[in-house]
Design an enzyme around this catalytic site. Structure first.
Site, PDB file in Angstrom:
ATOM      1  N   ASP A 173      16.502  -7.130 -24.090  1.00 53.97           N
ATOM      2  CA  ASP A 173      17.295  -8.809 -24.402  1.00 53.97           C
ATOM      3  C   ASP A 173      16.747  -8.568 -26.040  1.00 53.97           C
ATOM      4  O   ASP A 173      16.753  -9.763 -27.114  1.00 53.97           O
ATOM      5  CB  ASP A 173      15.734  -9.842 -24.431  1.00 53.97           C
ATOM      6  N   ARG A 228       8.609 -14.678 -35.339  1.00 56.28           N
ATOM      7  CA  ARG A 228       9.019 -15.319 -33.826  1.00 56.28           C
ATOM      8  C   ARG A 228       6.492 -14.579 -33.318  1.00 56.28           C
ATOM      9  O   ARG A 228       6.554 -14.220 -32.527  1.00 56.28           O
ATOM     10  CB  ARG A 228       9.491 -14.515 -33.743  1.00 56.28           C
ATOM     11  N   CYS A 235      22.586 -13.741 -24.972  1.00 55.92           N
ATOM     12  CA  CYS A 235      22.364 -14.937 -23.972  1.00 55.92           C
ATOM     13  C   CYS A 235      24.353 -14.658 -24.867  1.00 55.92           C
ATOM     14  O   CYS A 235      24.205 -16.041 -25.797  1.00 55.92           O
ATOM     15  CB  CYS A 235      21.494 -15.620 -24.643  1.00 55.92           C
ATOM     16  N   GLU A 240       8.096  -6.543 -32.085  1.00 52.79           N
ATOM     17  CA  GLU A 240       9.205  -7.281 -32.428  1.00 52.79           C
ATOM     18  C   GLU A 240       9.255  -7.607 -34.116  1.00 52.79           C
ATOM     19  O   GLU A 240       7.612  -7.247 -34.095  1.00 52.79           O
ATOM     20  CB  GLU A 240       8.368  -9.547 -31.803  1.00 52.79           C
ATOM     21  N   PRO A 299      10.477 -15.005 -27.895  1.00 50.41           N
ATOM     22  CA  PRO A 299       8.847 -15.729 -28.023  1.00 50.41           C
ATOM     23  C   PRO A 299       8.147 -15.389 -26.740  1.00 50.41           C
ATOM     24  O   PRO A 299       6.720 -15.280 -26.655  1.00 50.41           O
ATOM     25  CB  PRO A 299       8.821 -17.181 -28.260  1.00 50.41           C
ATOM     26  N   GLY A 300       8.803 -14.019 -25.798  1.00 55.16           N
ATOM     27  CA  GLY A 300       7.542 -13.767 -25.138  1.00 55.16           C
ATOM     28  C   GLY A 300       8.314 -14.499 -23.559  1.00 55.16           C
ATOM     29  O   GLY A 300       7.198 -13.745 -22.850  1.00 55.16           O
ATOM     30  N   GLY A 301       9.274 -15.014 -23.371  1.00 51.58           N
ATOM     31  CA  GLY A 301       9.526 -15.834 -21.730  1.00 51.58           C
ATOM     32  C   GLY A 301       9.182 -14.369 -20.359  1.00 51.58           C
ATOM     33  O   GLY A 301       8.991 -14.678 -20.024  1.00 51.58           O
TER      34      GLY A 301
HETATM   35  N1  SAM Z   1      13.362 -12.036 -25.219  1.00 52.23           N
HETATM   36  C1  SAM Z   1      12.876 -13.139 -25.884  1.00 52.23           C
HETATM   37  C2  SAM Z   1      12.471 -13.721 -24.827  1.00 52.23           C
HETATM   38  O1  SAM Z   1      12.476 -13.517 -23.623  1.00 52.23           O
HETATM   39  O2  SAM Z   1      11.199 -14.762 -25.045  1.00 52.23           O
HETATM   40  C3  SAM Z   1      14.084 -13.446 -26.701  1.00 52.23           C
HETATM   41  C4  SAM Z   1      14.324 -12.657 -27.302  1.00 52.23           C
HETATM   42  S1  SAM Z   1      15.227 -13.260 -28.840  1.00 52.23           S
HETATM   43  C5  SAM Z   1      16.695 -13.051 -27.778  1.00 52.23           C
HETATM   44  C6  SAM Z   1      15.380 -11.720 -29.969  1.00 52.23           C
HETATM   45  C7  SAM Z   1      14.698 -11.371 -30.644  1.00 52.23           C
HETATM   46  O3  SAM Z   1      14.169  -9.864 -31.456  1.00 52.23           O
HETATM   47  C8  SAM Z   1      14.061 -12.032 -32.094  1.00 52.23           C
HETATM   48  O4  SAM Z   1      12.416 -12.730 -31.627  1.00 52.23           O
HETATM   49  C9  SAM Z   1      14.519 -11.633 -32.863  1.00 52.23           C
HETATM   50  O5  SAM Z   1      13.281 -11.761 -34.154  1.00 52.23           O
HETATM   51  C10 SAM Z   1      14.330  -9.578 -32.434  1.00 52.23           C
HETATM   52  N2  SAM Z   1      14.839  -8.752 -33.330  1.00 52.23           N
HETATM   53  C11 SAM Z   1      15.894  -8.986 -33.831  1.00 52.23           C
HETATM   54  N3  SAM Z   1      16.418  -7.641 -34.222  1.00 52.23           N
HETATM   55  C12 SAM Z   1      14.818  -7.227 -33.425  1.00 52.23           C
HETATM   56  C13 SAM Z   1      14.685  -5.634 -34.097  1.00 52.23           C
HETATM   57  N4  SAM Z   1      15.570  -5.099 -34.845  1.00 52.23           N
HETATM   58  N5  SAM Z   1      13.207  -4.937 -33.445  1.00 52.23           N
HETATM   59  C14 SAM Z   1      12.690  -5.989 -32.989  1.00 52.23           C
HETATM   60  N6  SAM Z   1      12.817  -7.570 -32.741  1.00 52.23           N
HETATM   61  C15 SAM Z   1      14.711  -7.674 -33.318  1.00 52.23           C
END
Ligand code: SAM
Length: 297
Positions: free
Chosen positions: A180, A142, A234, A137, A116-118
């Site tokens: 991430d 999301r 994580c 994303e 979500p962009g943190g």
């Molecule tokens: N970096 C974010 C933050 O700090 O708020 C949290 C990211 S979360 C761990 C991983 C994110 O990657 C999710 O929102 C998921 O939908 C997205 N995601 C998963 N596979 C992806 C892909 N192939 N390309 C782009 N985004 C992807």
């Protein structure tokens, strides 16, 4: 306790450290947030908390990070400073990857899994809104949260792109990259949740590892030579961390940049299988998190 997880933790960490990790899974973490320096200052937030009798603690490794003692998350969400985007609720561990990447002003940064962009908005704040950040994303719901947070936090240097980052054209190149990666969440498991085994499974770990490998391979392709990226999850399982990093290291000319910063010794660290990488143990303050900094040669 999930039997497969018990075995994986036992094999990777041994009995004593496994015990610490499991204790961490059982605790309820304190509320933490980051001051958004694009809209406020540390002084303004400290004064506001004192005025509201909200008790806080600080950490040694970031001036922007606050730990709240006596107030719950939903109460923080009602405060003006929250509603105005002056603070962002974020776990302490999750603040580490952008700090470790050290984003610079005036350069092209790619955030490959942004919602979500943190961390996207933290990158924007750390570079004084003067980097050119592309935040990718692929999830429809999301990405709306990401756009909302980017706007709310005043991160005007961020361009949000709906894209599967595995499909980013090799023609592009970036000075810094944050990956991430999506993961099993083995670092943030909550043993008080009765539905745990519905979400967390061996299949999820395997599926995550496949996506992580594909994303990291792409990151290395679009990273400029002699530049650096950060890979984080994580998860605290080597299958999603060291094994992914080692595989990509064996396929490319890369080196690990040892992670060092003031206050690192205050973190509850787990042993890692790659020197210079960092793995945080879950406890009442920190989520379990893995971070590697990689330079393309
Ligand atoms: N970096 C974010 C933050 O700090 O708020 C949290 C990211 S979360 C761990 C991983 C994110 O990657 C999710 O929102 C998921 O939908 C997205 N995601 C998963 N596979 C992806 C892909 N192939 N390309 C782009 N985004 C992807």
């Amino acid at each position: 306790m999930l039997e497969f997880l018990n075995e994986m933790l036992q094999k990777q960490y041994g009995e004593e450290i496994k015990g610490k990790i499991i204790d961490g899974y059982k605790t309820n973490r304190l509320v933490t947030f980051r001051v958004n320096t694009l809209k406020s200052s540390i002084k303004e937030i400290e004064e506001k908390l004192e005025e509201l009798n909200i008790e806080y603690k600080k950490v040694s490794w970031s001036k922007e990070a606050f730990i709240i003692n006596n107030v719950r998350e939903n109460e923080i969400q009602e405060l003006d400073i929250y509603l105005q985007g002056k603070i962002y609720l974020q776990s302490l561990s999750s603040m580490l990857p952008p700090i470790i990447l050290e984003p610079k002003e005036g350069i092209d940064i790619l955030d490959m899994a942004a919602a979500p962009g943190g961390k996207t908005t933290q990158l924007a704040a750390l570079s004084n809104n003067k980097a050119h950040i592309t935040a990718c994303e692929m999830n429809n719901i999301r990405i709306e949260k990401l756009k909302y947070n980017v706007e709310k936090q005043g991160a005007s240097c961020v361009y949000v792109m709906k894209k599967d980052s595995r499909q980013i054209d090799d023609f592009f190149s970036f000075d810094q990259i944050l990956l991430d990666a999506p993961c099993s969440g083995s670092g943030i498991l909550n043993f008080n949740n009765k539905n745990l085994n519905k979400h967390f499974s061996l299949e999820l770990i395997d599926k995550s590892a496949k996506i992580q490998l594909a994303l990291l391979r792409k990151a290395i392709k679009v990273l400029k030579k002699n530049q650096e990226m950060v890979y984080s999850t994580c998860s605290i399982l080597s299958k999603e961390n060291e094994e992914i990093v080692s595989k990509v290291m064996s396929e490319n000319k890369l080196e690990i940049v040892p992670i060092e910063f003031e206050g690192i010794d205050d973190l509850p660290l787990l042993p890692t299988k790659i020197k210079g990488t960092l793995c945080v143990c879950p406890n009442e303050l920190y989520e379990g998190f893995f971070i590697a900094k990689i330079r393309k040669l």
